[in-house]
Design a protein around this motif. Structure first.
Motif, PDB file in Angstrom:
ATOM      1  N   LEU A  11       0.926  -1.235  -0.008  1.00  0.00           N
ATOM      2  CA  LEU A  11      -0.370   0.540  -0.038  1.00  0.00           C
ATOM      3  C   LEU A  11       0.672   1.358   0.181  1.00  0.00           C
ATOM      4  O   LEU A  11       2.070   1.275   0.674  1.00  0.00           O
ATOM      5  CB  LEU A  11      -0.925  -0.253   1.039  1.00  0.00           C
ATOM      6  CG  LEU A  11       0.076   0.045   2.842  1.00  0.00           C
ATOM      7  CD1 LEU A  11      -1.660   0.467   3.442  1.00  0.00           C
ATOM      8  CD2 LEU A  11       0.491  -1.393   2.995  1.00  0.00           C
ATOM      9  N   VAL A  12       0.646   2.097  -0.946  1.00  0.00           N
ATOM     10  CA  VAL A  12       1.102   3.687  -0.979  1.00  0.00           C
ATOM     11  C   VAL A  12      -0.112   4.353  -0.002  1.00  0.00           C
ATOM     12  O   VAL A  12      -1.062   5.017  -0.330  1.00  0.00           O
ATOM     13  CB  VAL A  12       1.323   4.015  -2.178  1.00  0.00           C
ATOM     14  CG1 VAL A  12       1.924   5.674  -2.477  1.00  0.00           C
ATOM     15  CG2 VAL A  12       2.490   2.946  -2.693  1.00  0.00           C
ATOM     16  N   GLN A  13       0.430   4.920   0.941  1.00  0.00           N
ATOM     17  CA  GLN A  13      -0.638   6.302   1.914  1.00  0.00           C
ATOM     18  C   GLN A  13       0.137   7.504   2.044  1.00  0.00           C
ATOM     19  O   GLN A  13       1.397   7.970   2.031  1.00  0.00           O
ATOM     20  CB  GLN A  13      -0.602   5.392   3.385  1.00  0.00           C
ATOM     21  CG  GLN A  13      -1.269   4.255   3.109  1.00  0.00           C
ATOM     22  CD  GLN A  13      -3.063   4.450   2.829  1.00  0.00           C
ATOM     23  OE1 GLN A  13      -3.652   4.135   1.562  1.00  0.00           O
ATOM     24  NE2 GLN A  13      -3.307   4.810   3.761  1.00  0.00           N
ATOM     25  N   PRO A  14      -0.278   8.249   1.554  1.00  0.00           N
ATOM     26  CA  PRO A  14      -0.064   9.740   2.117  1.00  0.00           C
ATOM     27  C   PRO A  14       0.519   9.982   3.633  1.00  0.00           C
ATOM     28  O   PRO A  14      -0.437  10.199   4.517  1.00  0.00           O
ATOM     29  CB  PRO A  14      -0.968  10.971   1.317  1.00  0.00           C
ATOM     30  CG  PRO A  14      -2.237  10.121   1.878  1.00  0.00           C
ATOM     31  CD  PRO A  14      -1.981   8.418   1.309  1.00  0.00           C
ATOM     32  N   LEU A  21      -3.861  -2.605   8.895  1.00  0.00           N
ATOM     33  CA  LEU A  21      -2.747  -3.794   8.985  1.00  0.00           C
ATOM     34  C   LEU A  21      -3.568  -4.338   9.184  1.00  0.00           C
ATOM     35  O   LEU A  21      -3.104  -4.622  10.475  1.00  0.00           O
ATOM     36  CB  LEU A  21      -1.412  -3.529   8.860  1.00  0.00           C
ATOM     37  CG  LEU A  21      -0.245  -2.458   7.927  1.00  0.00           C
ATOM     38  CD1 LEU A  21       1.267  -3.124   8.307  1.00  0.00           C
ATOM     39  CD2 LEU A  21      -0.500  -2.745   6.582  1.00  0.00           C
ATOM     40  N   GLU A  22      -4.305  -6.075   8.362  1.00  0.00           N
ATOM     41  CA  GLU A  22      -4.751  -7.071   9.398  1.00  0.00           C
ATOM     42  C   GLU A  22      -4.159  -8.533   9.531  1.00  0.00           C
ATOM     43  O   GLU A  22      -3.275  -9.063   8.044  1.00  0.00           O
ATOM     44  CB  GLU A  22      -6.066  -6.939   8.738  1.00  0.00           C
ATOM     45  CG  GLU A  22      -6.663  -7.702  10.374  1.00  0.00           C
ATOM     46  CD  GLU A  22      -8.502  -7.804   9.663  1.00  0.00           C
ATOM     47  OE1 GLU A  22      -8.943  -6.640   8.957  1.00  0.00           O
ATOM     48  OE2 GLU A  22      -9.397  -8.703   9.873  1.00  0.00           O
ATOM     49  N   SER A  84       8.564   8.305   7.982  1.00  0.00           N
ATOM     50  CA  SER A  84       9.597   7.238   8.605  1.00  0.00           C
ATOM     51  C   SER A  84       9.044   6.170   9.626  1.00  0.00           C
ATOM     52  O   SER A  84       9.299   5.166   9.130  1.00  0.00           O
ATOM     53  CB  SER A  84      10.601   7.824   9.893  1.00  0.00           C
ATOM     54  OG  SER A  84       9.014   7.719  10.702  1.00  0.00           O
ATOM     55  N   ASP A  85       7.714   6.010   8.992  1.00  0.00           N
ATOM     56  CA  ASP A  85       6.392   5.046   9.125  1.00  0.00           C
ATOM     57  C   ASP A  85       6.997   3.355   8.106  1.00  0.00           C
ATOM     58  O   ASP A  85       6.372   2.870   8.187  1.00  0.00           O
ATOM     59  CB  ASP A  85       5.250   5.048   9.196  1.00  0.00           C
ATOM     60  CG  ASP A  85       5.002   6.181  10.046  1.00  0.00           C
ATOM     61  OD1 ASP A  85       4.045   6.670  10.540  1.00  0.00           O
ATOM     62  OD2 ASP A  85       5.960   4.861  11.837  1.00  0.00           O
ATOM     63  N   SER A  86       7.367   3.652   6.571  1.00  0.00           N
ATOM     64  CA  SER A  86       7.313   3.398   5.322  1.00  0.00           C
ATOM     65  C   SER A  86       8.509   2.198   5.541  1.00  0.00           C
ATOM     66  O   SER A  86       9.349   2.825   6.297  1.00  0.00           O
ATOM     67  CB  SER A  86       8.083   4.240   4.380  1.00  0.00           C
ATOM     68  OG  SER A  86       7.297   5.408   3.996  1.00  0.00           O
ATOM     69  N   GLY A  87       7.830   0.441   5.766  1.00  0.00           N
ATOM     70  CA  GLY A  87       9.052  -0.101   5.832  1.00  0.00           C
ATOM     71  C   GLY A  87       8.296  -1.860   4.984  1.00  0.00           C
ATOM     72  O   GLY A  87       6.871  -1.377   4.495  1.00  0.00           O
ATOM     73  N   PHE A  88       8.528  -2.252   5.933  1.00  0.00           N
ATOM     74  CA  PHE A  88       7.782  -3.718   5.013  1.00  0.00           C
ATOM     75  C   PHE A  88       7.902  -4.300   6.790  1.00  0.00           C
ATOM     76  O   PHE A  88       8.460  -4.441   7.894  1.00  0.00           O
ATOM     77  CB  PHE A  88       9.587  -4.397   5.096  1.00  0.00           C
ATOM     78  CG  PHE A  88       8.436  -5.895   4.123  1.00  0.00           C
ATOM     79  CD1 PHE A  88       9.263  -7.149   4.851  1.00  0.00           C
ATOM     80  CD2 PHE A  88       7.442  -5.829   2.950  1.00  0.00           C
ATOM     81  CE1 PHE A  88       8.925  -8.388   4.028  1.00  0.00           C
ATOM     82  CE2 PHE A  88       6.481  -7.198   3.212  1.00  0.00           C
ATOM     83  CZ  PHE A  88       8.300  -8.530   3.457  1.00  0.00           C
ATOM     84  N   TYR A  89       6.439  -5.069   7.036  1.00  0.00           N
ATOM     85  CA  TYR A  89       5.939  -4.438   8.172  1.00  0.00           C
ATOM     86  C   TYR A  89       5.825  -6.371   8.406  1.00  0.00           C
ATOM     87  O   TYR A  89       5.312  -6.929   7.077  1.00  0.00           O
ATOM     88  CB  TYR A  89       4.387  -4.418   8.474  1.00  0.00           C
ATOM     89  CG  TYR A  89       4.566  -2.931   9.108  1.00  0.00           C
ATOM     90  CD1 TYR A  89       5.177  -2.223   8.414  1.00  0.00           C
ATOM     91  CD2 TYR A  89       4.967  -2.468  10.078  1.00  0.00           C
ATOM     92  CE1 TYR A  89       5.869  -0.349   8.084  1.00  0.00           C
ATOM     93  CE2 TYR A  89       5.282  -0.699  10.487  1.00  0.00           C
ATOM     94  CZ  TYR A  89       5.462   0.117   9.426  1.00  0.00           C
ATOM     95  OH  TYR A  89       5.679   1.588   9.455  1.00  0.00           O
ATOM     96  N   SER A 108       3.895  -6.855   4.937  1.00  0.00           N
ATOM     97  CA  SER A 108       2.888  -5.447   3.635  1.00  0.00           C
ATOM     98  C   SER A 108       4.393  -4.309   3.606  1.00  0.00           C
ATOM     99  O   SER A 108       4.923  -4.399   4.444  1.00  0.00           O
ATOM    100  CB  SER A 108       1.619  -5.507   5.217  1.00  0.00           C
ATOM    101  OG  SER A 108       0.949  -6.581   4.975  1.00  0.00           O
ATOM    102  N   TRP A 109       4.061  -3.979   2.833  1.00  0.00           N
ATOM    103  CA  TRP A 109       5.514  -3.048   2.141  1.00  0.00           C
ATOM    104  C   TRP A 109       4.632  -1.308   2.214  1.00  0.00           C
ATOM    105  O   TRP A 109       3.039  -1.821   1.660  1.00  0.00           O
ATOM    106  CB  TRP A 109       5.690  -3.532   0.610  1.00  0.00           C
ATOM    107  CG  TRP A 109       6.577  -4.043   0.617  1.00  0.00           C
ATOM    108  CD1 TRP A 109       7.001  -5.051  -0.478  1.00  0.00           C
ATOM    109  CD2 TRP A 109       7.858  -3.324   0.845  1.00  0.00           C
ATOM    110  NE1 TRP A 109       8.246  -5.791   0.309  1.00  0.00           N
ATOM    111  CE2 TRP A 109       8.709  -4.569   0.348  1.00  0.00           C
ATOM    112  CE3 TRP A 109       8.605  -2.200   1.564  1.00  0.00           C
ATOM    113  CZ2 TRP A 109      10.175  -4.484   0.763  1.00  0.00           C
ATOM    114  CZ3 TRP A 109       9.401  -2.138   2.129  1.00  0.00           C
ATOM    115  CH2 TRP A 109      10.882  -3.323   1.523  1.00  0.00           C
ATOM    116  N   LEU A 110       4.909  -0.762   3.028  1.00  0.00           N
ATOM    117  CA  LEU A 110       4.325   0.340   3.128  1.00  0.00           C
ATOM    118  C   LEU A 110       5.266   1.555   2.807  1.00  0.00           C
ATOM    119  O   LEU A 110       5.845   1.792   3.193  1.00  0.00           O
ATOM    120  CB  LEU A 110       3.822   0.464   4.778  1.00  0.00           C
ATOM    121  CG  LEU A 110       3.094   2.256   5.309  1.00  0.00           C
ATOM    122  CD1 LEU A 110       1.888   2.175   3.914  1.00  0.00           C
ATOM    123  CD2 LEU A 110       3.252   2.472   6.660  1.00  0.00           C
ATOM    124  N   THR A 111       5.245   1.769   1.379  1.00  0.00           N
ATOM    125  CA  THR A 111       5.213   3.394   1.263  1.00  0.00           C
ATOM    126  C   THR A 111       4.319   4.897   1.243  1.00  0.00           C
ATOM    127  O   THR A 111       3.451   4.074   1.538  1.00  0.00           O
ATOM    128  CB  THR A 111       5.350   3.589  -0.323  1.00  0.00           C
ATOM    129  OG1 THR A 111       6.518   2.384  -0.446  1.00  0.00           O
ATOM    130  CG2 THR A 111       6.191   4.457  -0.284  1.00  0.00           C
TER     131      THR A 111
END
Lengths: 113, 116
Positions: A11-14, A21-22, A84-89, A108-111
């Motif tokens: 997911l890509v979030q502003p 994330l579930e 800074s929350d971007s990363g692989f969870y 989950s990849w978060l950008t």
């Protein structure tokens, strides 16, 4: 057999938007549940762990939170994302009957943009 | 306190040659030790684990590791590397038995490159 499901996969979030994330585990009862984060090129950082419903321990102060509304469900949330929350969870589970071996979800990849 | 050190951040081998990924641990008790593999953009997969039974542990995909208490080591080996072995490998040690949260201690990882 036990399985772990984690979503969404990417997911890509502003910046400033919320996050959810579930993670769910099947085939076991009363697991320990974990949320890890893996920043690019770095090792794994434990964010939260839970030994039971409603029992959450935080390892790192941050703007993330976790909840465990059901025995086999673990949710990672944020009200306002930071870059800074971007990363692989990664969600993970373990039970003492399996020798406390930890098993991981697919991540989950978060950008955050 | 418990700790784990992976001695090489990167290892490069040719396909068909042996693989050796080194791991040393420090623990005040008899630990459980694990090796995990992570392929790009994937979760971690358990390769093998040591839990105080046989010191030579066999895992999936032809990997094995030997627990050497005198050397506080748990090195991962494979006789012949395959291209599909290219990945990041993590050595992991269990926490103190009294730690009810069971928070694993991860090494920093070793990236294995397999050359054709």
């Amino acid at each position: 057999s036990q399985t772990i499901h984690q979503w969404p996969a990417t997911l890509v979030q502003p910046v400033g938007s919320p996050l959810s994330l579930e993670c769910t585990v099947e085939g076991t009862s009363n697991p320990n549940l974990y949320w890890y984060r893996q920043a690019a090129g770095r090792g794994l950082q434990l964010l939260f762990y839970s030994v039971g419903i409603g029992q959450i321990s935080s390892e790192v102060p941050q703007n993330l939170s976790a909840s465990r509304p059901q025995d086999r469900q673990f949710i990672l949330s944020s009200k306002k994302l930071l870059l800074s929350d971007s990363g692989f969870y990664l969600c993970a589970w373990s039970v003492r009957s399996s020798g406390n071996t930890i098993y991981f979800g697919e991540g989950s990849w978060l950008t955050v943009v | 306190a418990q700790s784990v050190t992976q001695l090489d951040s990167h290892v490069s081998v040719s396909e068909g040659t042996p693989v050796l990924l080194r791991c040393n641990y420090s623990s005040s008790y008899s630990p459980s030790l694990f090796w995990y593999v992570q392929h790009p953009n994937k979760g971690l997969q358990l390769l093998l684990k040591y839990t105080s039974a046989a010191t030579l542990v066999k895992g999936i995909n032809g990997f094995e590791a030997e627990f050497k208490k005198s050397e506080t080591s748990f090195h991962l080996t494979k006789p012949s590397a395959h291209m599909s072995d290219a990945a990041e490998y993590f050595c992991v040690v269990s926490p103190h038995p009294m730690d009810s949260s069971y928070k694993l201690i991860f090494g920093s990882g070793t990236r294995l490159l397999v050359r054709p």
